[in-house]
Motif scaffolding. Structure first.
Motif, mmCIF file in Angstrom:
data_model
loop_
_atom_site.group_PDB
_atom_site.id
_atom_site.type_symbol
_atom_site.label_atom_id
_atom_site.label_comp_id
_atom_site.label_asym_id
_atom_site.label_seq_id
_atom_site.Cartn_x
_atom_site.Cartn_y
_atom_site.Cartn_z
ATOM 1 N N SER A 137 0.842 -1.202 0.000
ATOM 2 C CA SER A 137 0.000 0.000 0.000
ATOM 3 C C SER A 137 0.872 1.245 0.000
ATOM 4 O O SER A 137 2.023 1.206 0.439
ATOM 5 C CB SER A 137 -0.887 0.017 1.239
ATOM 6 N N PRO A 138 0.338 2.353 -0.497
ATOM 7 C CA PRO A 138 1.097 3.605 -0.506
ATOM 8 C C PRO A 138 1.541 3.989 0.900
ATOM 9 O O PRO A 138 2.675 4.459 1.088
ATOM 10 C CB PRO A 138 0.106 4.635 -1.046
ATOM 11 N N SER A 167 2.510 0.450 -9.732
ATOM 12 C CA SER A 167 1.318 0.400 -8.887
ATOM 13 C C SER A 167 0.245 1.323 -9.427
ATOM 14 O O SER A 167 0.541 2.405 -9.923
ATOM 15 C CB SER A 167 1.659 0.829 -7.465
ATOM 16 N N TRP A 194 -1.861 2.949 -7.719
ATOM 17 C CA TRP A 194 -1.994 4.164 -6.917
ATOM 18 C C TRP A 194 -0.932 5.195 -7.246
ATOM 19 O O TRP A 194 -0.977 6.317 -6.775
ATOM 20 C CB TRP A 194 -1.983 3.851 -5.431
ATOM 21 N N MET A 210 -1.957 8.541 -8.559
ATOM 22 C CA MET A 210 -2.326 9.590 -7.619
ATOM 23 C C MET A 210 -1.301 10.716 -7.625
ATOM 24 O O MET A 210 -1.643 11.876 -7.584
ATOM 25 C CB MET A 210 -2.418 9.040 -6.199
#
Lengths: 223, 223
Positions: free
Chosen positions: B87-88, B168, B170, B173
């Motif tokens: 996860s980030p 990824s 994410w 973002m």
DNA sequence: TATGAATGGTGCAAAATTGGATCAAATAAA
DNA sequence: TTTATTTGATCCAATTTTGCACCATTCATA
């Protein structure tokens, strides 16, 4: 004997490529030739080569042929390959960076049952009668601390380090460097870590872990 | 000689599997082949394989075959696969652990020409006219700091993180979160890092890097 | 420049392979 | 005898392999 299928052919091609079979000409034979050589249909060879293409082993060009890709130094595979050459000193330096942090996280984030698991691994290691058993539970102790740090990436970095260490030639040093006296030292130091974790003292856990790793480093690298 | 029955065959299969007989191809032969090999009816083999299936030793797929389940979770491949799901938040936490340390190492260990390379990347990023160019030199700036930390393993961990971030979902973002104002903030913060490096101030470099990463984290995760 | 051979790209229908399921008869174990 | 297991056979469904035809690109050669 199982029949040759696409995945098997892909594996065989991978093996031959890494064995350098076509490195000199920089390309693999035409699909039609491979099909004949393997005794399968061309479509099957195509599916096999597709597998090599998606992971970047090979590059295809219509009308020209299928070529061995230049190994990408920024691929995961290359990075991991380079990691396999890590020196003990570099590895220990990073352990001293990450494990105290993991212990600190664990003191904050671990559930009580996770802490019990850590203590259990520590206790089993202390009680173990022979060196292989001790080493197993020693490793398990460290692993469980990472497991309750609540950072999955950190946990996986530790797994990575463990694998790299286990397959490194210099890892044998550790075994040679072992003695009953050192085992008892490690148990005392582990106890200090466990105590800090149970007190929920992040900084204490961090310091205790750092002190332990410095002992390990002295034993391992002799300084 | 006692007749071979389902449970015996299951035990034999288990033995061969754990002996690694089919680990390389990742699957066991077709039921019909096994039946012939064991000199037994296919139904019997099916019942044997059922036993292996219920306890998760093996997974079956109609039309494909019977495959060895439970690929070694301690293999490099498994670890890397799990890392791809980082996860980030976890990733940023570890960056804040490693990059300040790398900056600190760099302040101590870098050669002057390496420091020039860092400053050059910083300068080019500041001077860049468009966002993609800035992002490229921003990444290069961070990479060059790791490069002169003189710890190859640390450098490769950074490469690993970079690859994982780039692939990824994410990561997009970051691009959405960009603006000219933030770019200028990053330039100022990079400047502070460069200054500390040139002063050969490990602690200053560490703090400057940490401050920068906290800004990045705020922009990326919004806290 | 034009042509043809070599090579990868694509699609499709038929055949083969493989696990899933069922049933009646034979065999072993109780 | 009674019960459980094995056997042999058959059909089904999912998947892969095959064989074939045709297209697009590249390159050497006429």
């Amino acid at each position: 004997m199982p029949r040759l299928v696409a995945t098997d052919i892909a594996a065989e091609l991978r093996k031959r490529i890494s064995a350098g079979e076509w490195t000199d000409i920089g390309r693999i034979p035409p699909e039609r030739d491979l099909a004949e050589a393997f005794g399968v249909a061309r479509n099957t060879v195509r599916r096999a080569v597709n597998l090599l293409e998606v992971d970047g082993t090979v590059v295809r060009q219509v009308g020209r042929g299928t070529f061995l890709a230049d190994p990408d130094p920024n691929s995961l595979a290359s990075v991991v390959a380079r990691m396999e050459g890590t020196s003990p000193a570099d590895m220990m330096e990073i352990r001293q960076l990450l494990e105290p942090a993991a212990a600190s996280f664990a003191a904050t984030n671990a559930s009580n049952s996770e802490l019990n698991a850590v203590r259990e691994a520590h206790q089993t290691a202390c009680d173990s009668a022979d060196m292989p058993t001790f080493e197993h539970w020693d490793a398990e102790f460290h692993h469980r601390i990472f497991a309750c740090s609540r950072n999955d990436f950190l946990k996986e970095i530790h797994n990575l380090m463990r694998i790299l260490r286990n397959q490194s030639p210099w890892f044998e040093m550790k075994k040679r460097s072992f003695s009953e006296e050192r085992r008892q030292t490690y148990c005392r130091e582990h106890q200090a870590i466990v105590d800090a974790l149970i007190e929920r003292n992040p900084d204490g856990a961090k310091q205790a872990m750092l002190a332990h790793l410095q002992t390990v480093q002295r034993n391992l690298l002799g300084r």
